[in-house]
Design an enzyme around this catalytic site. Structure first.
Site, PDB file in Angstrom:
ATOM      1  N   ASP A  58       0.768  -1.292  -0.012  1.00  0.00           N
ATOM      2  CA  ASP A  58       0.130   0.120  -0.096  1.00  0.00           C
ATOM      3  C   ASP A  58       1.063   1.304   0.182  1.00  0.00           C
ATOM      4  OD1 ASP A  58      -1.659   1.820   0.390  1.00  0.00           O
ATOM      5  OD2 ASP A  58      -2.846   0.997   2.085  1.00  0.00           O
TER       6      ASP A  58
ATOM      7  N   TYR B 266      -6.638  15.702  -6.594  1.00  0.00           N
ATOM      8  CA  TYR B 266      -6.028  14.869  -7.662  1.00  0.00           C
ATOM      9  C   TYR B 266      -5.370  15.841  -8.527  1.00  0.00           C
ATOM     10  CZ  TYR B 266      -5.754  11.937 -11.769  1.00  0.00           C
ATOM     11  OH  TYR B 266      -5.365  11.419 -13.257  1.00  0.00           O
TER      12      TYR B 266
HETATM   13  N1  LIG Z   1      -7.903   6.732 -16.868  1.00  0.00           N
HETATM   14  C1  LIG Z   1      -7.679   7.946 -17.141  1.00  0.00           C
HETATM   15  O1  LIG Z   1      -8.694   8.766 -17.719  1.00  0.00           O
HETATM   16  C2  LIG Z   1      -6.526   8.719 -16.971  1.00  0.00           C
HETATM   17  C3  LIG Z   1      -6.361   9.943 -17.314  1.00  0.00           C
HETATM   18  C4  LIG Z   1      -4.791  10.522 -17.106  1.00  0.00           C
HETATM   19  C5  LIG Z   1      -4.248   9.849 -16.648  1.00  0.00           C
HETATM   20  N2  LIG Z   1      -4.313   8.816 -15.910  1.00  0.00           N
HETATM   21  C6  LIG Z   1      -3.418   8.169 -14.942  1.00  0.00           C
HETATM   22  O2  LIG Z   1      -2.742   6.876 -15.448  1.00  0.00           O
HETATM   23  C7  LIG Z   1      -2.607   6.180 -14.140  1.00  0.00           C
HETATM   24  C8  LIG Z   1      -3.263   4.943 -14.232  1.00  0.00           C
HETATM   25  O3  LIG Z   1      -4.831   5.191 -14.190  1.00  0.00           O
HETATM   26  P1  LIG Z   1      -5.989   4.055 -14.250  1.00  0.00           P
HETATM   27  O4  LIG Z   1      -6.857   4.671 -14.781  1.00  0.00           O
HETATM   28  O5  LIG Z   1      -5.470   2.774 -14.853  1.00  0.00           O
HETATM   29  O6  LIG Z   1      -6.313   3.785 -12.631  1.00  0.00           O
HETATM   30  P2  LIG Z   1      -6.888   2.323 -11.973  1.00  0.00           P
HETATM   31  O7  LIG Z   1      -7.369   1.359 -13.184  1.00  0.00           O
HETATM   32  O8  LIG Z   1      -7.562   2.645 -10.939  1.00  0.00           O
HETATM   33  O9  LIG Z   1      -5.457   1.791 -11.415  1.00  0.00           O
HETATM   34  C9  LIG Z   1      -5.026   2.419 -10.383  1.00  0.00           C
HETATM   35  C10 LIG Z   1      -3.978   1.434  -9.820  1.00  0.00           C
HETATM   36  O10 LIG Z   1      -3.287   1.756  -8.713  1.00  0.00           O
HETATM   37  C11 LIG Z   1      -3.220   0.872  -7.519  1.00  0.00           C
HETATM   38  N3  LIG Z   1      -3.452   1.631  -6.219  1.00  0.00           N
HETATM   39  C12 LIG Z   1      -4.441   2.455  -5.819  1.00  0.00           C
HETATM   40  N4  LIG Z   1      -4.282   2.842  -4.639  1.00  0.00           N
HETATM   41  C13 LIG Z   1      -3.130   2.167  -4.259  1.00  0.00           C
HETATM   42  C14 LIG Z   1      -2.370   2.464  -3.038  1.00  0.00           C
HETATM   43  N5  LIG Z   1      -2.769   3.037  -1.958  1.00  0.00           N
HETATM   44  N6  LIG Z   1      -1.365   1.729  -3.061  1.00  0.00           N
HETATM   45  C15 LIG Z   1      -0.812   0.727  -4.057  1.00  0.00           C
HETATM   46  N7  LIG Z   1      -1.485   0.888  -5.301  1.00  0.00           N
HETATM   47  C16 LIG Z   1      -2.677   1.557  -5.292  1.00  0.00           C
HETATM   48  C17 LIG Z   1      -4.708   0.025  -7.901  1.00  0.00           C
HETATM   49  O11 LIG Z   1      -4.462  -1.270  -7.318  1.00  0.00           O
HETATM   50  P3  LIG Z   1      -5.092  -1.623  -6.253  1.00  0.00           P
HETATM   51  O12 LIG Z   1      -6.523  -1.247  -5.790  1.00  0.00           O
HETATM   52  O13 LIG Z   1      -5.017  -3.046  -6.025  1.00  0.00           O
HETATM   53  O14 LIG Z   1      -4.283  -1.310  -5.120  1.00  0.00           O
HETATM   54  C18 LIG Z   1      -4.440  -0.027  -9.395  1.00  0.00           C
HETATM   55  O15 LIG Z   1      -3.598  -0.970  -9.638  1.00  0.00           O
HETATM   56  C19 LIG Z   1      -2.678   7.019 -12.948  1.00  0.00           C
HETATM   57  O16 LIG Z   1      -1.500   7.682 -12.553  1.00  0.00           O
HETATM   58  C20 LIG Z   1      -3.883   8.063 -13.595  1.00  0.00           C
HETATM   59  O17 LIG Z   1      -3.364   9.446 -12.888  1.00  0.00           O
HETATM   60  C21 LIG Z   1      -5.596   8.154 -16.015  1.00  0.00           C
END
Ligand SMILES: NC(=O)c1ccc[n+]([C@@H]2O[C@H](COP(=O)([O-])OP(=O)(O)OC[C@H]3O[C@@H](n4cnc5c(N)ncnc54)[C@H](OP(=O)(O)O)[C@@H]3O)[C@@H](O)[C@H]2O)c1
Ligand SMILES: *[C@@H]1O[C@H](CO)[C@@H](O)[C@H](O)[C@H]1NC(C)=O
Ligand SMILES: *[C@@H]1O[C@H](CO)[C@@H](O)[C@H](O)[C@H]1NC(C)=O
Ligand SMILES: *[C@@H]1O[C@H](CO)[C@@H](O)[C@H](O)[C@H]1NC(C)=O
Length: 312
Positions: A97, A192
């Site tokens: 975490d 965020y």
């Molecule tokens: N989706 C979009 O539209 C978008 C746009 C711009 C940028 N991004 C960036 O892309 C990245 C990934 O986004 P995503 O959409 O793929 O998100 P996601 O599917 O929610 O994935 C987030 C990941 O982070 C892990 N996580 C969350 N809290 C955590 C903690 N406290 N400790 C360790 N791991 C943790 C989650 O796994 P667990 O819950 O198992 O820990 C999961 O593997 C992020 O940095 C986001 O800011 C996304």
């Protein structure tokens, strides 16, 4: 006269960028490279973009360690990596975490030991959900902000700091997943947005220091637009941001390919999808008034839209 000239300059900038986009989009999908023997650690790789990044590295021959909080999902990601890769590649996971202040050191130590060194550290995990709400300044808000900064900013700085000596030995790469939210203000996402602004400030400045001391470590910062991961889409729905959801989301797998290609090429800043992430900050810069009213329109919650239409 002056306003005539400045608006001419503004529109020319827009036209040049559009032309650049058309030229860029004709290049096609990013090239795949043979990454045999490369050692990769991906954070937040249990779902979404991080999971796809792990698969893409696995397909190209790299050994990969994934980390997140959910063990069951991580185990499945490792299994899928094994299917995509070859026998010689190492695939492993570490449950941690990132909110905990000692987890970051353990993650890097595990990754280094499991892989025998490190060539790519991909920082991707995030904490988003509770921040999609009004900022009132309550104690609750302040505690939430501290938590978001711990997970989205401080843990990135710690992971990078622990990994830097290891990456120096391999002339490796730090890959930081940021967002259009690092270049654009958004209501209801105060925490965020702050964490993404902080990230790009830190890693952009650190990159200059590394360059000044002739370090072989590269830093790639990725500015992503709206990507269709299930968590991102569900949270926008839950908070009633239906107008944002009308923006066409980009496929997480294609996004991962572009991130990996940028990291391998040691590109400083990756913008993906290009038009969305390049034009949006430019338009805000050139036409702030119009842009801000558009954002206020886009981020109106469906609850408020319904109230307005009932009254009107
Ligand atoms: N989706 C979009 O539209 C978008 C746009 C711009 C940028 N991004 C960036 O892309 C990245 C990934 O986004 P995503 O959409 O793929 O998100 P996601 O599917 O929610 O994935 C987030 C990941 O982070 C892990 N996580 C969350 N809290 C955590 C903690 N406290 N400790 C360790 N791991 C943790 C989650 O796994 P667990 O819950 O198992 O820990 C999961 O593997 C992020 O940095 C986001 O800011 C996304
Ligand atoms: C880190 O913190 C966790 C939980 O507080 C604890 O179980 C673990 O032993 C700690 N690890 C180290 C290396 O201090
Ligand atoms: C801020 O605190 C108020 C009152 O506790 C709460 O209703 C609101 O959802 C919080 N906002 C955020 C962004 O957490
Ligand atoms: C790292 O780069 C430096 C400078 O280009 C080079 O001298 C050194 O051999 C490289 N080390 C590795 C492990 O590739």
């Amino acid at each position: 006269m002056m306003t005539g000239v400045s608006s001419w300059v503004k529109w020319s900038a827009v036209v040049v960028l559009l032309a650049g986009y058309v030229a860029y989009s004709n290049i096609g999908p990013p090239p795949t490279t043979d990454l045999t023997g490369q050692r990769v650690l991906v954070t937040g790789a249990s779902t979404g973009i991080g999971e796809q990044i792990a698969y893409h590295y696995a397909r190209q021959g790299a050994s990969v360690v994934v980390t997140a909080r959910t063990e069951a999902r991580l185990r499945r990601v490792v299994e899928k990596c094994r299917e995509l890769g070859r026998k010689e590649q190492i695939f492993s996971y570490f449950v941690a975490d990132m909110a905990g202040s000692n987890a970051t050191k353990e993650v890097i130590e595990f990754g280094e030991a499991a892989l025998g060194g490190l060539d790519f550290l991909v920082l991707n995990h995030m904490y988003l959900m509770p921040s999609a709400n009004t900022w009132t300044g309550s104690d609750h808000n302040l505690t939430m902000l501290r938590h978001v900064m711990d997970v989205n900013f401080h843990s990135y700085v710690q992971l990078a700091s622990h990994a830097l000596p290891i990456l120096e030995r391999s002339n490796g790469s730090l890959v930081v997943i940021s967002s259009l939210s690092a270049k654009m203000y958004q209501p209801y996402f105060v925490a965020y947005v702050s964490s993404k602004f902080a990230l790009t400030g830190f890693f952009g400045s650190l990159r200059l220091e590394l360059e000044m001391r002739g370090s072989g470590v590269s830093i790639t910062v990725c500015f992503l637009g709206f990507i269709g991961t299930s968590n991102a889409v569900t949270s926008l729905k839950r908070f009633g941001l239906t107008r944002v959801l009308a923006v066409e989301p980009t496929d997480p797998g294609v996004t991962a390919q572009n991130i990996v290609a940028g990291a391998v090429a040691r590109t400083k800043d990756v913008y993906f999808p290009y038009l969305q992430t390049r034009l949006t900050p430019l338009i805000r810069e050139l036409f702030p008034g119009v842009f801000d009213s558009y954002i206020r329109y886009l981020y109106t919650k469906s609850y408020d839209i319904n109230i307005a239409s009932e009254q009107g």
